[in-house]
Scaffold this motif. Structure first.
Motif: not given
Length: 231
Positions: A44-48, A53-57, A80-87, A152-157
């Motif tokens: 489920w998380v992988t799909k999200a 990443t595809d629909e919302a960049d 999923a949001a964390w998996g994309c590196g987002a806040t 996705p890439d991610w920024d540890p900081g």
């Protein structure tokens, strides 16, 4: 979990390669019970992640608002949001997050640059009243691939939740939980609930999330073999 990639993606890897043990069990206010094994929750998380990443960049630096109650679907979108590196920006006391790039919501009147509409009923496969311009977070999710298309890439900081940075998502959550146990989590505030569930998973445990305020927690804990939260 290695630190050369997102701790959440490392968690998905461990679940995908696991033995199918329960990762998340949900008791809803309508009496429903939903159980997701480690492999199913990872799917489920992988799909999200793919949808975000595809629909919302969504990428590192993006903000994803969660205008939802503490619910099993909310946990999927937070991971999923964390998996994309987002806040992740959770709602507070019923107030929808403002100024975010993407809003994941069950509110038909919500507005944001990108709105992902969510259907909360346990068996919902689509959003019945889809707001104009919104992405159907039920139907579109199921159409996504089962593997990460562009990890996705991610920024540890970068900030992940409040003052917690992505590098601290595995250990700097400010929550003490039993290690490698099934733990009973009564649904409460979104910020604390997300931290608690992630802390349980990061120690190899399983979450039993109870969204019914009138539920018999002692009975559910005994039935599920789940320990209460410390304190």
């Amino acid at each position: 979990m290695t630190m050369n990639r997102s701790p959440v993606l490392g968690l998905l890897d461990s679940w995908s390669g696991g033995q199918g043990a329960p990762a998340l069990t949900w008791y809803g206010p309508a009496g429903e019970r939903v159980e997701l094994s480690e492999r199913v929750l990872a799917n489920w998380v992988t799909k999200a992640v793919n949808l975000l990443t595809d629909e919302a960049d969504v990428a590192p630096g993006s903000t994803v608002g969660l205008d939802l109650p503490m619910h099993w679907r909310t946990l999927v979108w937070a991971l999923a949001a964390w998996g994309c590196g987002a806040t992740v920006v959770p709602s507070e006391e019923g107030a929808s997050p403002a100024g975010v790039d993407v809003l994941v919501t069950a509110d038909e009147a919500a507005a944001a640059p990108v709105v992902i509409a969510i259907a909360l009923p346990a068996l919902a496969r689509q959003v019945d009243q889809l707001p104009a311009g919104a992405v159907d977070g039920a139907a579109e999710l199921m159409a996504q691939p089962d593997v990460l298309i562009s990890p996705p890439d991610w920024d540890p900081g970068a900030l992940a939740l409040g003052a917690t940075r992505h590098a601290g998502l595995a250990e700097d959550l400010g929550v003490e939980v039993p290690s490698r146990e099934r733990v009973l989590v009564p649904a409460s505030g979104l910020d604390q609930g997300l931290r608690t569930c992630l802390a349980i998973w990061s120690t190899g445990g399983s979450v039993v999330l109870v969204g019914d305020p009138d539920a018999d927690l002692d009975r559910i804990g005994e039935q599920e073999g789940a320990l209460p939260l410390p304190g």
